[in-house]
Structure formats: structure tokens, C-alpha cells
Write a protein that holds these residues in place. Structure first.
Motif, PDB file in Angstrom:
ATOM      1  N   ASP A 215      23.291 -17.285   5.684  1.00 13.19           N
ATOM      2  CA  ASP A 215      23.796 -18.200   4.658  1.00 13.19           C
ATOM      3  C   ASP A 215      23.189 -19.581   4.859  1.00 13.19           C
ATOM      4  OD1 ASP A 215      25.073 -19.104   6.889  1.00 13.19           O
ATOM      5  OD2 ASP A 215      27.079 -18.480   6.282  1.00 13.19           O
ATOM      6  N   LYS A 216      23.687 -20.555   4.096  1.00 13.02           N
ATOM      7  CA  LYS A 216      23.110 -21.898   4.117  1.00 13.02           C
ATOM      8  C   LYS A 216      23.434 -22.664   5.390  1.00 13.02           C
ATOM      9  CE  LYS A 216      23.536 -22.061  -0.899  1.00 13.02           C
ATOM     10  NZ  LYS A 216      24.151 -22.769  -2.069  1.00 13.02           N
ATOM     11  N   ILE A 219      20.330 -23.311   7.898  1.00 12.12           N
ATOM     12  CA  ILE A 219      19.150 -24.033   7.442  1.00 12.12           C
ATOM     13  C   ILE A 219      18.782 -25.119   8.452  1.00 12.12           C
ATOM     14  CG2 ILE A 219      18.217 -25.508   5.632  1.00 12.12           C
ATOM     15  CD1 ILE A 219      19.976 -24.096   3.642  1.00 12.12           C
ATOM     16  N   HIS A 236      17.174 -17.474   3.910  1.00  9.90           N
ATOM     17  CA  HIS A 236      18.462 -18.068   3.579  1.00  9.90           C
ATOM     18  C   HIS A 236      18.383 -18.674   2.188  1.00  9.90           C
ATOM     19  CE1 HIS A 236      16.554 -21.952   4.331  1.00  9.90           C
ATOM     20  NE2 HIS A 236      16.185 -21.506   5.530  1.00  9.90           N
ATOM     21  N   GLY A 237      19.542 -19.030   1.646  1.00  9.84           N
ATOM     22  CA  GLY A 237      19.589 -19.675   0.350  1.00  9.84           C
ATOM     23  C   GLY A 237      19.241 -21.149   0.442  1.00  9.84           C
ATOM     24  N   LEU A 238      19.267 -21.821  -0.689  1.00  9.44           N
ATOM     25  CA  LEU A 238      18.933 -23.237  -0.764  1.00  9.44           C
ATOM     26  C   LEU A 238      20.151 -24.041  -1.162  1.00  9.44           C
ATOM     27  CD1 LEU A 238      15.494 -23.039  -2.621  1.00  9.44           C
ATOM     28  CD2 LEU A 238      15.885 -23.238  -0.168  1.00  9.44           C
ATOM     29  N   LYS A 239      20.249 -25.235  -0.583  1.00 10.13           N
ATOM     30  CA  LYS A 239      21.320 -26.140  -0.965  1.00 10.13           C
ATOM     31  C   LYS A 239      20.978 -26.818  -2.289  1.00 10.13           C
ATOM     32  CE  LYS A 239      22.924 -27.082   3.741  1.00 10.13           C
ATOM     33  NZ  LYS A 239      23.179 -28.134   4.759  1.00 10.13           N
ATOM     34  N   SER A 240      21.985 -27.446  -2.871  1.00  4.43           N
ATOM     35  CA  SER A 240      21.799 -28.053  -4.188  1.00  4.43           C
ATOM     36  C   SER A 240      20.843 -29.240  -4.159  1.00  4.43           C
ATOM     37  CB  SER A 240      23.149 -28.493  -4.764  1.00  4.43           C
ATOM     38  OG  SER A 240      23.781 -29.421  -3.880  1.00  4.43           O
TER      39      SER A 240
END
Length: 319
Positions: A215-216, A219, A236-240
Motif C-alpha cells: 500500500d501507500k 512509499i 505500490h499506489g500513488l498518493k494524491s
């Protein structure tokens, strides 16, 4: 006329006697093979050199019986181990465990099977890495936040940490699993340890390779490069507030399969009764944790990712 009220005890049993027999047979065979290997390779210290030889008398209950009782408790039938042992093991399963000791004595015998339980999970219980892994951590509070300053059982061990559900006082369980829902390994740390701590990943990198989906909270550029130098690709995903980056379609689809490890955490907490505030010693807390993870290896409803097939198409190719 005097009316007598009769109370009937009703038990909702989620583990069948066939499952108990299956677990016992697997554990008993493993314990026999392990004892044979240890006896063959164990070097006994000579008495004439001043070493004191310890007694090795067999107990009333075998190790496989103790491990079976511990594992069957985590199938979600009972929420209290004392009630489970007194009213289910010694009454309902009295014919299966005819030499069951008292509850107080059984609690004293539990730490004796810690090594055997860890060896079983490591050798036979945990799954194998397939190149696709999922990582996550979950909090294990040992008491309510209002009583964290008065907790004496885990004094100096449990710490205050913040997770997605807020602050808690206790520990953090780091889990690593594959796409088939099998746990690869785990690491227990205080609640204030970061998910990207090198000590945690030193344990993880020994058992897996390929790609790991997180998950984030994982990072970090330096952390990503360190894993990449070891041949491990962190996805992993990206933050806003981060710039968008190109990601292969297969990685994007597998990143959505992180529900697997989320379901494992949910099963361990809600079904296996991993989290409760009734611990009276550190040893039994560790036994409860290991028994819950070992019992999960026998669960039949493990979460599993559906196979991902990407059709090779040339429709997006520019001519």
C-alpha cells in the motif's frame, strides 16, 4: 407445585471431529519426524566433564495433543480459551483426549511446544513464494488506550503506535503472503516500528523474490532502490500529491488484488481470535500468536486471487 428451570448448554462448534483428527495426524507425524532428526543429530554433553544431564521424561500429554488443542481453539468456536478447554476439550472431546490435564497445568505446558510449532509453520505450514507477494501490517493492541500506563504484563515491550484505525498500545504484525493466500513469513515488532524498517525486511527478503505489492505506506525512494538492488520490485499506489507514473497493466491489476492480505488480517483478528486483552504472560501471548498463524494454515476459506490473463492485442499500436 414447584417449577424447576432447566438450563441447556448449547455449543456452536465450527471445527468438526474429522478436522480435529486430521490436524492431530499431521502434527503427530511431524513431531515424530522432528524428534527423530533431533535425536539423531543431538550431541549430549558428557557427565564426566561436569555437565548436568536434564531429565527427558515423557509427559502425560504428547506434544501433538497440546498443539492440536491450541490450533483448534482458533477456528472461531469460542472466544475464551478457558471455557473452550473446560467445556469442549474435557467434555465434548474427552474420548479424543483421554489424558487431558487440568486447565492450570495445560497453561504451564503451552510454552513447551513453542519450538515445535514454529518449526511446523516454517517447514510445512507456510506456503512457497511464486514470484508474486503481498505485504501488509496490522496492529495487535494488548489493552485499551486508557489503561496503557497501568499494563504490567508487557511493561517495556509494548509501545504506542499509530495505524489506519488510530492509536493503540501493543505490537505490530508484519505479514507476507502469495497470491494463493498462503502466508510466507511474519515478523512481530513493537507498534511504533515503521513498515519500511530494515530489520523487518531483512527477515522478508530471505523467503521471497520477484514482485511485492504494498500500500501507500511503503512509499520511499531509498527503500525502493534498496529492494531493487536485491532483485525485488516493489509495486505500490500513488498518493494524491505525487506525479502520475506509467505502470504496466498487469501490475495495476495485481495491485487491486491486495484484498488477499487484508482478508488474512481480518480472518486472524475476527475468526482466529488473535486480538484480545486477557493475556497474563508474554509467553502465552506468543503462543496465542503462533497458534493462530498455524491454525490459519488449515483454514479452508483462504482468500485467493483469480488468475489474470492479458490478451496480447495490437489495437493500440500506432501505424
Amino acid at each position: 407445585m414447584i417449577e424447576k428451570s432447566i438450563t441447556y448448554k448449547t455449543y456452536i462448534v465450527m471445527v468438526t471431529t474429522d478436522k480435529v483428527t486430521e490436524i492431530f495426524c499431521i502434527l503427530d507425524e511431524f513431531c515424530k519426524n522432528l524428534d527423530a532428526e533431533l535425536t539423531k543429530n543431538l550431541h549430549i554433553a558428557p557427565i564426566d566433564e561436569g555437565y548436568k544431564r536434564m531429565r527427558n521424561r515423557k509427559g502425560q500429554m504428547s506434544k501433538s495433543e497440546i498443539m492440536t488443542i491450541l490450533l483448534c481453539y482458533h477456528f472461531g468456536s469460542f472466544r475464551n480459551f478457558k471455557h473452550y478447554y473446560l467445556f469442549f476439550i474435557r467434555e465434548h472431546l474427552a474420548s479424543y483426549f483421554p489424558k487431558a490435564v487440568s486447565y492450570t497445568r495445560f497453561v504451564e505446558l503451552m510454552p513447551r511446544v513453542f519450538f515445535d510449532l514454529m518449526a511446523f509453520m516454517r517447514i510445512q505450514g507456510f506456503g512457497k513464494c511464486t514470484g508474486i507477494s503481498f505485504v501488509d501490517s496490522t496492529m495487535i493492541p494488548v489493552c485499551h488506550n486508557m489503561r496503557r500506563k497501568f499494563n504490567k504484563v508487557f511493561d517495556g515491550l509494548a509501545k504506542n503506535g499509530k495505524g489506519t484505525m488510530g492509536w493503540c498500545h501493543g505490537f505490530k504484525l508484519h505479514l507476507l503472503c502469495n497470491e494463493m493466500g498462503d502466508v510466507l513469513t511474519f515478523c512481530l515488532t513493537p507498534a511504533n516500528v515503521d513498515d519500511r524498517d530494515p530489520r523487518v525486511w531483512k527477515v522478508f527478503t530471505k523467503v521471497f523474490y520477484g514482485k511485492v505489492f504494498a500500500d501507500k505506506g511503503y512509499i520511499k525512494q531509498e527503500f525502493f532502490e534498496n529492494l531493487f538492488n536485491q532483485g525485488i520490485h516493489l509495486v505500490h499506489g500513488l498518493k494524491s500529491n505525487m506525479k502520475n507514473k506509467l505502470m504496466p497493466l498487469w501490475d495495476k491489476m495485481m495491485l487491486r488484488k491486495r484484498y488477499i492480505i487484508e482478508c488474512i488480517n481480518e480472518l486472524l483478528k475476527n475468526k482466529a481470535n488473535l486480538v484480545h486483552s486477557r493475556h497474563r504472560s508474554v509467553h502465552n501471548f506468543l503462543m496465542n500468536l503462533c497458534a493462530a498463524l498455524a491454525a490459519y494454515c488449515f483454514f479452508e476459506n483462504k482468500p485467493e486471487a483469480l488468475p489474470v490473463r492479458i490478451e496480447k492485442s495490437r489495437q493500440l499500436e500506432l501505424f
